[in-house]
Write an enzyme that holds these catalytic residues in place. Structure first.
Site, short mmCIF file in Angstrom:
data_model
loop_
_atom_site.label_atom_id
_atom_site.label_comp_id
_atom_site.label_asym_id
_atom_site.label_seq_id
_atom_site.Cartn_x
_atom_site.Cartn_y
_atom_site.Cartn_z
N GLY A 105 -1.23 0.20 8.72
CA GLY A 105 -2.05 -0.02 9.90
C GLY A 105 -2.24 -1.50 10.16
CG MET A 130 -10.14 5.84 5.44
SD MET A 130 -10.75 4.43 4.48
CE MET A 130 -12.08 3.83 5.53
CB ALA A 181 -4.69 4.37 11.94
CE LYS A 194 -7.95 -0.42 -3.20
NZ LYS A 194 -8.16 -0.55 -4.65
CG ASP A 215 -2.10 -0.89 1.13
OD1 ASP A 215 -2.38 -1.35 0.01
OD2 ASP A 215 -2.76 -1.12 2.16
#
Length: 283
Positions: free
Chosen positions: A98, A179, A128, A65, A42
């Site tokens: 995370g 997020m 996280a 992403k 990631d």
């Protein structure tokens, strides 16, 4: 199958890298990175982890992403890469920032691995919420302040119904939003609309546990006045509750002297990969 055993038919390790500080990765995840043939990583993984722990002969592929900023790797592409390399008998590490199971696409990946009869292991990590809270000096369930934690996300208006906003506005649980850096004002406005207590505070923690960590705190009723229209650096985590007020007393990790990006963009990571591959081809 013995845990940790590498099968001849290939295997996929769904491993967690932690929230940013490279020393927060687990020993088990490091061991697999040192053995890996392929690492699918990631964006929110410290580059120090890739430099220090990955098998130097492994192929590293960036499949991160970056929400609403393009250059994101489709989940179908990630799934296919896992299948293709594992089917060749390779040990594949799917490395996630995370923890692997908290707001991650692990379900999609598990389903495709089971469908194709590919062996796998799941290695947990520091998520996280725990990393950000620890490095901000915020005990999430401090006695007398909170007895529970809720892990949430709010990236579009239909994710959380109004009835639930009313419930969480009245709870003494600590609320942690993943997020949600671009929707903080909406979160605060909703909670205030439904009468959140005036003893609740909010912390927005940018790039938690990294050298560029920044913690921004306020009473929830003062937030809009202090931070209206502020653009937070991704990734950012939002913590709301009485426990946030403890940050001032127990903060031990100083804010970075300047606000800057710690994690590289998808575009720059992919360009770097292409350049490395071109150099190998010429060699």
């Amino acid at each position: 199958m013995i845990p940790g055993e590498i099968t001849k038919g290939g295997k996929v390790i769904l491993a967690a890298a932690g929230p940013g500080d490279p020393e927060l990765i687990t020993v088990k995840a490091v061991r697999y990175l040192q053995q890996a043939d392929v690492v699918l990583t990631d964006r929110l993984v410290s580059n120090d982890i890739l430099k220090q722990y990955v098998n130097p002969h492994a192929r590293v592929i960036y499949v991160g992403k970056q929400c609403r900023r393009g250059n994101s790797t489709p989940q179908q592409t990630i799934n296919q890469l896992m299948i293709d390399y594992a089917s060749e008998g390779k040990l594949v590490v799917r490395l996630k920032g995370g923890d692997v199971s908290v707001f991650s696409n692990i379900l999609d990946e598990l389903q495709v691995l089971v469908q194709h009869h590919i062996a796998y292991e799941i290695i947990p990590g520091v998520t996280a919420a725990l990393g950000a809270a620890a490095y901000a000096g915020i005990p999430l369930t401090a006695r007398g302040h909170s007895t529970a934690v809720r892990l949430l996300t709010y990236y579009k208006s239909d994710v959380v119904p109004d009835q639930y906003w009313q419930e969480i506005a009245g709870t003494n649980d600590t609320l942690v939003f993943y997020m949600s850096a671009e929707t903080v004002e909406g979160i605060v406005s909703k909670l205030i609309r439904y009468g959140v207590g005036r003893d609740k505070h909010i912390a927005v923690i940018e790039q938690a546990t990294t050298p560029l960590q920044q913690v921004h705190t306020a009473n929830i009723y003062d937030y809009l006045q202090q931070f209206r229209d502020m653009s937070f650096i991704s990734p950012s985590l939002v913590i709301i509750g009485k426990v946030v007020a403890l940050h001032e007393q127990f903060a031990w990790f100083a804010n970075a002297p300047e606000r800057a990006q710690y994690f590289k963009s998808i575009a720059s990571l992919q360009n770097n990969t292409h350049n490395q591959q071109a150099h190998v081809s010429r060699a």
